[in-house]
Scaffold this active site. Structure first.
Site, PDB file in Angstrom:
ATOM      1  N   TYR A  18      -3.971  12.366   0.390  1.00  0.00           N
ATOM      2  CA  TYR A  18      -3.243  11.426  -0.474  1.00  0.00           C
ATOM      3  C   TYR A  18      -2.059  12.147  -1.122  1.00  0.00           C
ATOM      4  CZ  TYR A  18      -2.412   7.892  -4.095  1.00  0.00           C
ATOM      5  OH  TYR A  18      -1.835   6.959  -4.917  1.00  0.00           O
ATOM      6  N   GLU A  34      -7.021   9.705 -14.930  1.00  0.00           N
ATOM      7  CA  GLU A  34      -7.282   9.907 -13.494  1.00  0.00           C
ATOM      8  C   GLU A  34      -6.467  11.089 -12.942  1.00  0.00           C
ATOM      9  OE1 GLU A  34      -8.463   6.811 -11.279  1.00  0.00           O
ATOM     10  OE2 GLU A  34      -7.808   7.588  -9.353  1.00  0.00           O
ATOM     11  N   SER A  81     -13.493   3.985  -9.598  1.00  0.00           N
ATOM     12  CA  SER A  81     -13.115   4.879 -10.698  1.00  0.00           C
ATOM     13  C   SER A  81     -12.197   4.177 -11.704  1.00  0.00           C
ATOM     14  CB  SER A  81     -12.480   6.170 -10.174  1.00  0.00           C
ATOM     15  OG  SER A  81     -11.422   5.884  -9.313  1.00  0.00           O
ATOM     16  N   GLY A 102     -16.877   4.931  -3.634  1.00  0.00           N
ATOM     17  CA  GLY A 102     -16.193   5.528  -2.478  1.00  0.00           C
ATOM     18  C   GLY A 102     -15.777   4.506  -1.438  1.00  0.00           C
ATOM     19  N   ASP A 125      -4.330   0.560  -9.281  1.00  0.00           N
ATOM     20  CA  ASP A 125      -5.742   0.194  -9.475  1.00  0.00           C
ATOM     21  C   ASP A 125      -6.033  -0.143 -10.938  1.00  0.00           C
ATOM     22  OD1 ASP A 125      -5.703   1.153  -6.911  1.00  0.00           O
ATOM     23  OD2 ASP A 125      -6.695   3.041  -7.400  1.00  0.00           O
ATOM     24  N   LEU A 166     -12.437   0.644  -3.376  1.00  0.00           N
ATOM     25  CA  LEU A 166     -12.299  -0.599  -4.144  1.00  0.00           C
ATOM     26  C   LEU A 166     -12.138  -0.302  -5.632  1.00  0.00           C
ATOM     27  CD1 LEU A 166     -15.041  -2.600  -2.184  1.00  0.00           C
ATOM     28  CD2 LEU A 166     -12.552  -2.713  -1.893  1.00  0.00           C
ATOM     29  N   SER A 167     -11.693   0.922  -5.930  1.00  0.00           N
ATOM     30  CA  SER A 167     -11.350   1.325  -7.296  1.00  0.00           C
ATOM     31  C   SER A 167     -12.552   1.370  -8.232  1.00  0.00           C
ATOM     32  CB  SER A 167     -10.275   0.414  -7.889  1.00  0.00           C
ATOM     33  OG  SER A 167      -9.094   0.597  -7.195  1.00  0.00           O
ATOM     34  N   GLU A 198       0.831  -1.205   0.000  1.00  0.00           N
ATOM     35  CA  GLU A 198       0.000   0.000   0.000  1.00  0.00           C
ATOM     36  C   GLU A 198       0.864   1.253   0.000  1.00  0.00           C
ATOM     37  OE1 GLU A 198      -3.006  -0.246  -1.243  1.00  0.00           O
ATOM     38  OE2 GLU A 198      -3.547  -1.589   0.389  1.00  0.00           O
ATOM     39  N   HIS A 199       0.495   2.163  -0.872  1.00  0.00           N
ATOM     40  CA  HIS A 199       1.250   3.411  -1.066  1.00  0.00           C
ATOM     41  C   HIS A 199       2.685   3.118  -1.518  1.00  0.00           C
ATOM     42  CE1 HIS A 199      -1.847   6.235   0.195  1.00  0.00           C
ATOM     43  NE2 HIS A 199      -2.209   5.308   1.049  1.00  0.00           N
TER      44      HIS A 199
HETATM   45  C1  GLA Z   1      -5.223   4.389  -4.136  1.00  0.00           C
HETATM   46  C2  GLA Z   1      -4.491   4.828  -5.382  1.00  0.00           C
HETATM   47  C3  GLA Z   1      -3.417   3.828  -5.782  1.00  0.00           C
HETATM   48  C4  GLA Z   1      -2.515   3.484  -4.607  1.00  0.00           C
HETATM   49  C5  GLA Z   1      -3.339   3.161  -3.365  1.00  0.00           C
HETATM   50  C6  GLA Z   1      -2.498   2.974  -2.134  1.00  0.00           C
HETATM   51  O1  GLA Z   1      -5.946   3.225  -4.384  1.00  0.00           O
HETATM   52  O2  GLA Z   1      -5.397   4.959  -6.446  1.00  0.00           O
HETATM   53  O3  GLA Z   1      -2.671   4.340  -6.851  1.00  0.00           O
HETATM   54  O4  GLA Z   1      -1.606   4.517  -4.350  1.00  0.00           O
HETATM   55  O5  GLA Z   1      -4.297   4.174  -3.088  1.00  0.00           O
HETATM   56  O6  GLA Z   1      -1.724   1.840  -2.263  1.00  0.00           O
END
Ligand code: GLA
Length: 435
Positions: free
Chosen positions: A264, A200, A158, A152, A212, A155-156, A58-59
């Site tokens: 973010y 995006e 977008s 929101g 994502d 879970l992606s 993550e991140h």
């Molecule tokens: C969101 C962003 C991704 C990623 C995650 C964290 O989902 O869209 O690009 O940075 O946060 O891992």
């Protein structure tokens, strides 16, 4: 779009509410019906793209590190018909009274006169980005969206919009890059990912890193996608939990989550600052064995934000290491039981704790979901996605899914939080066309 039933205010929630995925037939019918009703003709086809959960990493994407997402069975469905002109008309169940009409020659990035609002930015933005990336010229199109990826929920939803648009335009405009969901052209899809990310970043103004979109376009059924975010190289990592008697429970905290507010971007900026101070291109260049040395340098850098840079960097470097270790464990192919399962659980837990303490991107709802799931017997649990709300995942025995979900519901009721929603995460197919 289907919505979970929400208990009336003041009534304590007891039974967990699961958000089901539409079947392909249901998705096809819903999108086609909406298209027909609004545009009065047949679409050329229905394309779909999945939401995702990230198992680990993550991140790390915008730091050039590793991530390990799976595609969900929850998908955005897009019924689309190519036009001969440059007009784009978009509709969803929520906007059916007022079809949005856009001009492919007039739209442009956020903050410019051509700025596109709301979810339209993801769909029209992909057409714009494909052309910017030299894959045009395209034509306009009419499209009806019907999605069951919770909005929101982290879970992606977008990325699912972007990827479904991308595979649809790939086919109707003859780009020839995507292949099919069954026989994907992975190199072509890697190119399409770049245009989705551009849409995006520039059209929607969310400075996200690309994990994502890669998940939605490049995951395979039954597998997690081992993604090297610097090179774009991928490995399909077996991740079929059912034979091991396990399940992945997704807990949608229903707490607000947005990637376009400042948090973010602030995390991303801190990572870029750390890399600069350390004289590397990306934080993925810092080896975990050299972490202490790097952190000492950051602590002594004399900037006001030195302590923050130390924490953010420690998360990123240890998270990349956890992801590497998890990929290696899963690739060994040993049964997910006993010591192996305990190691997987410890890596998941370590990730959450690092995101909570060092990256400071969890929130009370995420922390409580994770704590309650662990206390109810989950082998490991962590937040997933960008954080600040959104969803958590818990690795649980398949026969304990309901018990763990109930424990989370009870903990939320006691804390006075909005009841969470749940879904079952089964590693599913990437974006494609419905028959
Ligand atoms: C969101 C962003 C991704 C990623 C995650 C964290 O989902 O869209 O690009 O940075 O946060 O891992």
């Amino acid at each position: 779009m289907p919505h979970e039933s929400t208990p009336a205010p003041g009534t304590a929630a007891t039974a967990p509410v699961f958000s089901p995925a539409l079947t392909p037939e249901e998705g096809h019918t819903a999108a086609t019906t909406l298209f027909r009703e609004v545009f009065g003709t047949e679409p050329d086809g229905v394309w779909y793209a999945p939401g995702r959960v990230n198992i680990m990493g993550e991140h790390t994407d915008y730091n050039g590190g590793l991530a390990l997402p799976i595609a969900l069975p929850h998908r955005a469905h897009l019924a689309l018909r190519r036009r001969e002109d440059r007009t784009i008309r978009l509709v969803s169940p929520q906007t059916r009274e007022t079809v949005d009409v856009l001009d492919l020659d007039a739209i442009g990035p956020k903050g410019t006169p051509g700025e596109v609002r709301h979810w339209n930015a993801y769909v029209a933005g992909v057409a714009w980005a494909l052309e910017q990336d030299g894959l045009g010229p395209l034509t306009g199109f009419d499209a009806a969206l019907y999605s069951c990826v919770p909005l929101g929920g982290g879970l992606s939803s977008s990325a699912a919009l972007e990827a479904s648009t991308c595979v649809a335009l790939d086919e109707v405009c003859g780009l020839g890059l995507a292949g099919t969901a069954q026989e994907p052209d992975d190199a072509g899809r890697a190119r399409l990912v770049r245009s989705c990310v551009r849409a995006e970043n520039e059209m929607a103004g969310a400075p996200t890193g690309g994990m994502d979109q890669s998940a939605s376009l490049r995951c395979h059924e039954g597998h997690a996608l081992g993604l090297d975010c610097r090179t774009g190289e991928t490995t399909q990592v077996p991740f079929d939990l059912a034979p091991a008697g396990l399940a992945l429970l997704v807990i949608d905290t229903r707490a607000k989550h947005s990637l376009v507010d400042g948090q973010y971007g602030a995390r991303r900026a801190a990572c870029e600052r750390s890399a600069k101070v350390l004289g590397v291109q990306l934080l993925a260049d810092i080896d975990v064995n050299g972490l202490d040395h790097a952190l000492a340098r950051l602590a002594a850098c004399g900037e006001d934000s030195a302590a923050e840079l130390v924490m953010r960097t420690r998360h990123v470097v240890t998270e990349i290491d956890r992801t590497r270790r998890l990929i290696a464990l899963l690739q060994e192919g040993r049964p997910l039981a006993g010591d192996t399962l305990a190691q997987v659980g410890a890596l998941l837990n370590g990730s959450h704790d690092s995101l909570r303490d060092d990256y400071e991107c969890t929130c009370p709802e995420l922390d409580l979901a994770v704590e309650a799931a662990r206390a109810a017997g989950a082998h490991g649990a962590r937040m997933t996605g960008g954080g600040f709300g959104g969803s958590a995942i818990a690795l649980v025995d398949a026969d304990k899914v309901d018990e763990v979900a109930r424990a989370v519901v009870a903990a939320y009721a006691e804390a006075g939080f909005t009841p969470p929603a749940f879904l079952n995460a089964v590693p599913s197919a990437p974006a494609g066309r419905l028959a």
